[in-house]
Motif scaffolding. Structure first.
Motif, short mmCIF file in Angstrom:
data_model
loop_
_atom_site.label_atom_id
_atom_site.label_comp_id
_atom_site.label_asym_id
_atom_site.label_seq_id
_atom_site.Cartn_x
_atom_site.Cartn_y
_atom_site.Cartn_z
N SER A 107 21.02 -21.94 86.94
CA SER A 107 19.93 -22.76 86.39
C SER A 107 18.70 -21.93 86.04
O SER A 107 17.57 -22.43 86.12
N ILE A 108 18.92 -20.72 85.61
CA ILE A 108 17.78 -19.88 85.22
C ILE A 108 17.64 -19.77 83.71
O ILE A 108 16.67 -19.21 83.21
N GLY A 109 18.62 -20.32 82.96
CA GLY A 109 18.51 -20.34 81.50
C GLY A 109 19.57 -19.55 80.77
O GLY A 109 19.48 -19.37 79.56
N LYS A 110 20.61 -19.09 81.47
CA LYS A 110 21.64 -18.29 80.81
C LYS A 110 22.41 -19.09 79.76
O LYS A 110 22.62 -18.62 78.64
N THR A 111 22.81 -20.31 80.13
CA THR A 111 23.55 -21.14 79.18
C THR A 111 22.67 -21.54 78.00
O THR A 111 23.14 -21.58 76.85
N ALA A 124 29.76 -16.80 64.72
CA ALA A 124 29.70 -16.63 66.18
C ALA A 124 30.37 -17.82 66.86
O ALA A 124 30.44 -18.92 66.30
N ILE A 125 30.84 -17.61 68.09
CA ILE A 125 31.47 -18.68 68.86
C ILE A 125 31.08 -18.55 70.32
O ILE A 125 30.94 -17.43 70.84
N LEU A 126 30.87 -19.70 70.96
CA LEU A 126 30.58 -19.75 72.39
C LEU A 126 31.84 -20.17 73.13
O LEU A 126 32.44 -21.19 72.83
N VAL A 127 32.25 -19.38 74.11
CA VAL A 127 33.44 -19.68 74.92
C VAL A 127 32.96 -19.95 76.34
O VAL A 127 32.38 -19.07 76.97
N ASP A 128 33.21 -21.17 76.84
CA ASP A 128 32.68 -21.54 78.15
C ASP A 128 33.71 -22.18 79.06
O ASP A 128 33.35 -22.77 80.07
N ASP A 129 34.98 -22.07 78.71
CA ASP A 129 36.04 -22.69 79.50
C ASP A 129 37.18 -21.69 79.66
O ASP A 129 37.69 -21.16 78.66
N PRO A 130 37.61 -21.40 80.88
CA PRO A 130 38.65 -20.38 81.10
C PRO A 130 40.01 -20.75 80.53
O PRO A 130 40.90 -19.90 80.46
N THR A 131 40.20 -22.01 80.11
CA THR A 131 41.49 -22.39 79.51
C THR A 131 41.56 -22.05 78.03
O THR A 131 42.60 -22.22 77.40
N TYR A 132 40.46 -21.56 77.46
CA TYR A 132 40.48 -21.17 76.06
C TYR A 132 41.45 -20.01 75.86
O TYR A 132 41.55 -19.10 76.68
N ASN A 133 42.14 -20.05 74.75
CA ASN A 133 43.02 -18.94 74.38
C ASN A 133 42.19 -17.87 73.68
O ASN A 133 41.56 -18.13 72.66
N LEU A 134 42.18 -16.67 74.22
CA LEU A 134 41.36 -15.60 73.64
C LEU A 134 41.94 -15.06 72.33
O LEU A 134 41.23 -14.40 71.57
N LEU A 135 43.21 -15.36 72.08
CA LEU A 135 43.82 -14.90 70.83
C LEU A 135 43.18 -15.61 69.65
O LEU A 135 43.03 -16.82 69.64
N GLY A 136 42.77 -14.84 68.66
CA GLY A 136 42.14 -15.40 67.47
C GLY A 136 40.63 -15.25 67.46
O GLY A 136 40.00 -15.40 66.41
N LEU A 137 40.03 -14.94 68.61
CA LEU A 137 38.58 -14.81 68.67
C LEU A 137 38.08 -13.55 67.95
O LEU A 137 36.89 -13.43 67.66
N GLU A 138 38.98 -12.63 67.65
CA GLU A 138 38.57 -11.40 66.97
C GLU A 138 38.08 -11.67 65.55
O GLU A 138 37.44 -10.80 64.94
N ARG A 139 38.35 -12.86 65.01
CA ARG A 139 37.88 -13.19 63.66
C ARG A 139 36.37 -13.41 63.63
O ARG A 139 35.76 -13.41 62.56
N PHE A 140 35.76 -13.63 64.80
CA PHE A 140 34.32 -13.83 64.87
C PHE A 140 33.62 -12.49 65.06
O PHE A 140 34.14 -11.58 65.71
#
Length: 276
Positions: A107-111, A124-140
């Protein structure tokens, strides 16, 4: 309809609503299956959130109000609305071209800063859930991981993280992560990821001074349409925890209960709700 078919529908709705962020609602099964793939299909130009909605099977007006409150968006995360306090160099670090490890207590303001950075950046993309598939994020060109500890500790996941890092290095992309602790205190499963993360620029967020914390509380209350008298403010100063998280948690509870019970926020109401 496949993911790209759904993405076409969302783009059209996005156009009709003037580019405003959209909420995509569904059951937990639908959300878990569509969330990361749909975001990849949409690309960085469309701002959307995928939310799991659970409606409790209860009767009465109280349940209806609780269900409605679950859908209310949080305060808008922008640079303008971020209270800098003692963090005078944070924007220079965020807007640099370096990979960044941004850390500090809850609660210091990181999010807030993570959202603001993605919203103000192209591709740009924000990833905030560990169930996200990291494959494909290289396009950002910019990938922001909020609460990076969620991806650290398992070798398979860290290996994917290393792969993403290497691909972004080739494409001159950038990674920004937020964490509760510094990189030196983080326990990695893979030495390869640890060595790369230790190359990141680091910035530790400092808490707001006490007077600015109260100003933040009042501003957020005003955003919600909550009227708070000076008498109430003076009462809260010495009775609510000193952290930003304590203030925000108290505001959430007071706002919720005042709507449910249809009462103004007064000192007696605060004593009852916060059990002071």
């Amino acid at each position: 309809m496949d993911y790209f078919g759904h993405a076409a529908v969302v783009r059209e709705r996005n156009r009709q609503h003037g580019g405003k962020p959209l909420w995509l609602l569904g059951s937990s099964r639908i959300c878990s299956r569509f969330r990361d793939r749909l975001r990849i299909a949409l690309g960085p130009q469309i701002a959307c959130r995928v939310a799991q909605i659970t409606v409790r099977e209860l009767d009465g007006e109280r349940c209806l109000k609780e269900s409605t409150l679950q859908l209310r968006p949080k305060e808008q995360f922008t640079y303008e609305r971020y209270r800098v306090g003692l963090n005078h160099q944070v924007f220079d670090r965020l807007l640099s071209s370096q990979n960044l490890w941004l850390f500090g207590p809850p609660s210091i303001g990181k999010t807030h800063l993570a959202h603001a950075l993605v919203s103000s950046s192209k591709n740009a993309i924000l990833v905030d859930d560990p169930t996200y598939n990291l494959l494909g994020l290289e396009r950002f060109s910019l990938v922001v991981f909020d609460d990076v500890e969620q991806w650290i500790g398992e070798r398979d996941v860290e290996a994917q993280f290393v792969g993403l890092y290497e691909q972004l290095v080739v494409s001159n992309g950038r990674i920004v992560v937020t964490s509760r602790i510094g990189v030196n205190e983080t326990e990695f499963a893979l030495a390869d990821l640890e060595s790369r993360m230790r190359l990141f620029s680091r910035y530790e967020l400092q808490p707001l001074p006490s007077d600015e914390r109260i100003e933040l509380f009042c501003d957020l209350a005003a955003d919600r349409g909550i009227e708070i008298s000076q008498e109430v403010i003076d009462y809260l100063k010495t009775r609510i925890g000193r952290s930003q998280g304590d203030l925000l948690e108290a505001l959430e509870l007071l706002d919720h209960e005042s709507i449910v019970e249809q009462r103004r926020i007064t000192i007696p109401f605060i004593k009852q709700t916060l059990q002071l």
